[in-house]
Design an enzyme around this catalytic site. Sequence first.
Site, PDB file in Angstrom:
ATOM      1  N   HIS A  22       0.981  -1.158  -0.183  1.00 33.94           N
ATOM      2  CA  HIS A  22      -0.049  -0.178  -0.030  1.00 33.94           C
ATOM      3  C   HIS A  22       1.003   1.174   0.000  1.00 33.94           C
ATOM      4  O   HIS A  22       0.633   2.056  -0.750  1.00 33.94           O
ATOM      5  CB  HIS A  22      -1.096  -0.009   1.246  1.00 33.94           C
ATOM      6  CG  HIS A  22      -1.921  -1.148   1.161  1.00 33.94           C
ATOM      7  ND1 HIS A  22      -3.315  -0.782   0.934  1.00 33.94           N
ATOM      8  CD2 HIS A  22      -1.877  -2.293   1.188  1.00 33.94           C
ATOM      9  CE1 HIS A  22      -3.773  -2.132   1.132  1.00 33.94           C
ATOM     10  NE2 HIS A  22      -3.187  -3.197   1.223  1.00 33.94           N
ATOM     11  N   ASP A 133      -6.208   5.195   2.511  1.00 36.53           N
ATOM     12  CA  ASP A 133      -6.446   3.955   2.141  1.00 36.53           C
ATOM     13  C   ASP A 133      -7.894   3.354   2.443  1.00 36.53           C
ATOM     14  O   ASP A 133      -8.632   3.812   3.368  1.00 36.53           O
ATOM     15  CB  ASP A 133      -5.388   3.040   2.769  1.00 36.53           C
ATOM     16  CG  ASP A 133      -4.995   1.707   2.209  1.00 36.53           C
ATOM     17  OD1 ASP A 133      -5.729   0.918   2.543  1.00 36.53           O
ATOM     18  OD2 ASP A 133      -3.925   1.501   1.748  1.00 36.53           O
TER      19      ASP A 133
END
Length: 483
Positions: A22, A133
Site C-alpha cells: 500500500h 487507504d
Amino acid sequence: MGSDHHHRKLHVMFFPFMAYGHMIPTLDMAKLFSSRGAKSTILTTSLNSKILQKPIDTFKNLNPGLEIDIQIFNFPCVELGLPEGCENVDFFTSNNNDDKNEMIVKFFFSTRFFKDQLEKLLGTTRPDCLIADMFFPWATEAAGKFNVPRLVFHGTGYFSLCAGYCIGVHKPQKRVASSSEPFVIPELPGNIVITEEQIIDGDGESDMGKFMTEVRESEVKSSGVVLNSFYELEHDYADFYKSCVQKRAWHIGPLSVYNRGFEEKAERGKKANIDEAECLKWLDSKKPNSVIYVSFGSVAFFKNEQLFEIAAGLEASGTSFIWVVRKTKDDREEWLPEGFEERVKGKGMIIRGWAPQVLILDHQATGGFVTHCGWNSLLEGVAAGLPMVTWPVGAEQFYNEKLVTQVLRTGVSVGASKHMKVMMGDFISREKVDKAVREVLAGEAAEERRRRAKKLAAMAKAAVEEGGSSFNDLNSFMEEFSS
C-alpha cells in the site's frame, strides 16, 4: 479572488495503510501529483517514514522545487496491545508466529487510533482532498467534519472490485453443490469462471467481515475512488464499475511506470538484499526472454515443503531463473534440495529477502514472471510486457488471476485452487511448477501470450503520456478538486 485561487497549489494528503503493498504505490502517487504541480503530504508513522524518506529525498534532488513531505503520526504499539516496533504488516510476515492472524486483525483495528490526530491535522491544514487507504474507513467521517473530500485508494484494479461487488450482490456461491464447483460470476462482463474456494470469505459476522462492511459503507459516503490502473487494461470493468458500483472513479496508473531512472526504480520499498548492478550484470549474460522471475510479494508465506517443490520444479524445467525467497541465510536451509545451489550455479539466482523487482522485470533477459497476483506486482509485470505464471494465495489475488488468464490471456495458471485467509499458499507439486514455467516461456501459445503482453505494455506507457487515458484522468481529478 477567483484567479488567485487558481494560482494556489492543490494540496493533496495521502494516508497509506502501513504495508509495503500500500505504501509503495502511495509514494508513487504522491510523487506523481507533485510532479504535476500539487503539494503532496504523506501521513505515516515514525518507523514507516524511514522507508519513505530516502526515495523522497532522491525525488526532490532530481526535481528541485517540487513539494512533497511527510507528516508523522504517533502509533503507540504497546499501549494498543501490539508488540514493540510493530508499525507495519511486514512485522508479522517477517516473524511467523502462531498468533499472526489474530495480531494482524488487531493491527487493522488499532489504526483507528489515528482518527483524532487526523482530525486535528485536517482542522489546522485544510488540504484540498485526502486520499486515504480503503482500510481506514473512519477517514471519511474525519474528513467530512472539515468539509475535506475523502477519496478511497484501493490498491487494486477495477476487475477485482467489480468481481467482489457482483459476488456480494448475487451470492452465486450459495447455489453450487460444492465449494470446488466452478460457476460464472453473474452480471460481470466476460463470463468469468471461479469457485467458492477462490473467493474472499464473505463471513459478515466475523470481526474482519464487519470491518469490510464498514470499508464498503465508507466508500459509498466518500467523494470517490482513485485507482492504480489504466483504462485500456480493463475498460469493460472500468465502465461497469462507474455505472454500477461507484460513479466517481479516476484511474491514474500504472504508477510504477513513472519511476524512470535506475535510482528511482531501485529505491522502491526496502533496500534490496542484493547489489542491483550485480543482479543486472547477471541478467546481461543471459539471452533475451530466457529467464523466469519468481516472486510472491511481501506478505505471502510458503512452508518449507512448498519451497522445496518450487526449487525442484525450477531445476527440472532447465530454465534460468531469479527466485526471491523471504528467508535469511541464517535459516536452516531445509527448504532446498541438497546441493541445489551448487547444481544451478550460473543458471539460477536466489535472492533472500527483497529484490529490485522493477529493474529485473524490465530487463530484456526476463521472459516470464511467476507471481502471486498481488495488484502491484501484476501491474509491474504488465508494464514490462511479460507473460505470467499465476499463483494466487489470498486477498483479491484469485480475481486478479482471472483477469490475466481469462480476459487478457497473457498468463498460465499454476493450478492454485484455494484462497488462504492466512496468506499461506495452497500446495503445488514440482511437476505443476515445471509444466507452467515451460508453458509460459516456449511454444506457439507462449508467443501469442508474449505478443499480447507486449501490446499491453505499449498501452500502459501511452496511458501515462500526455493525452493518454491516465494522464487525462489525473488532469480531470486535479481540476475537480482545485475548483
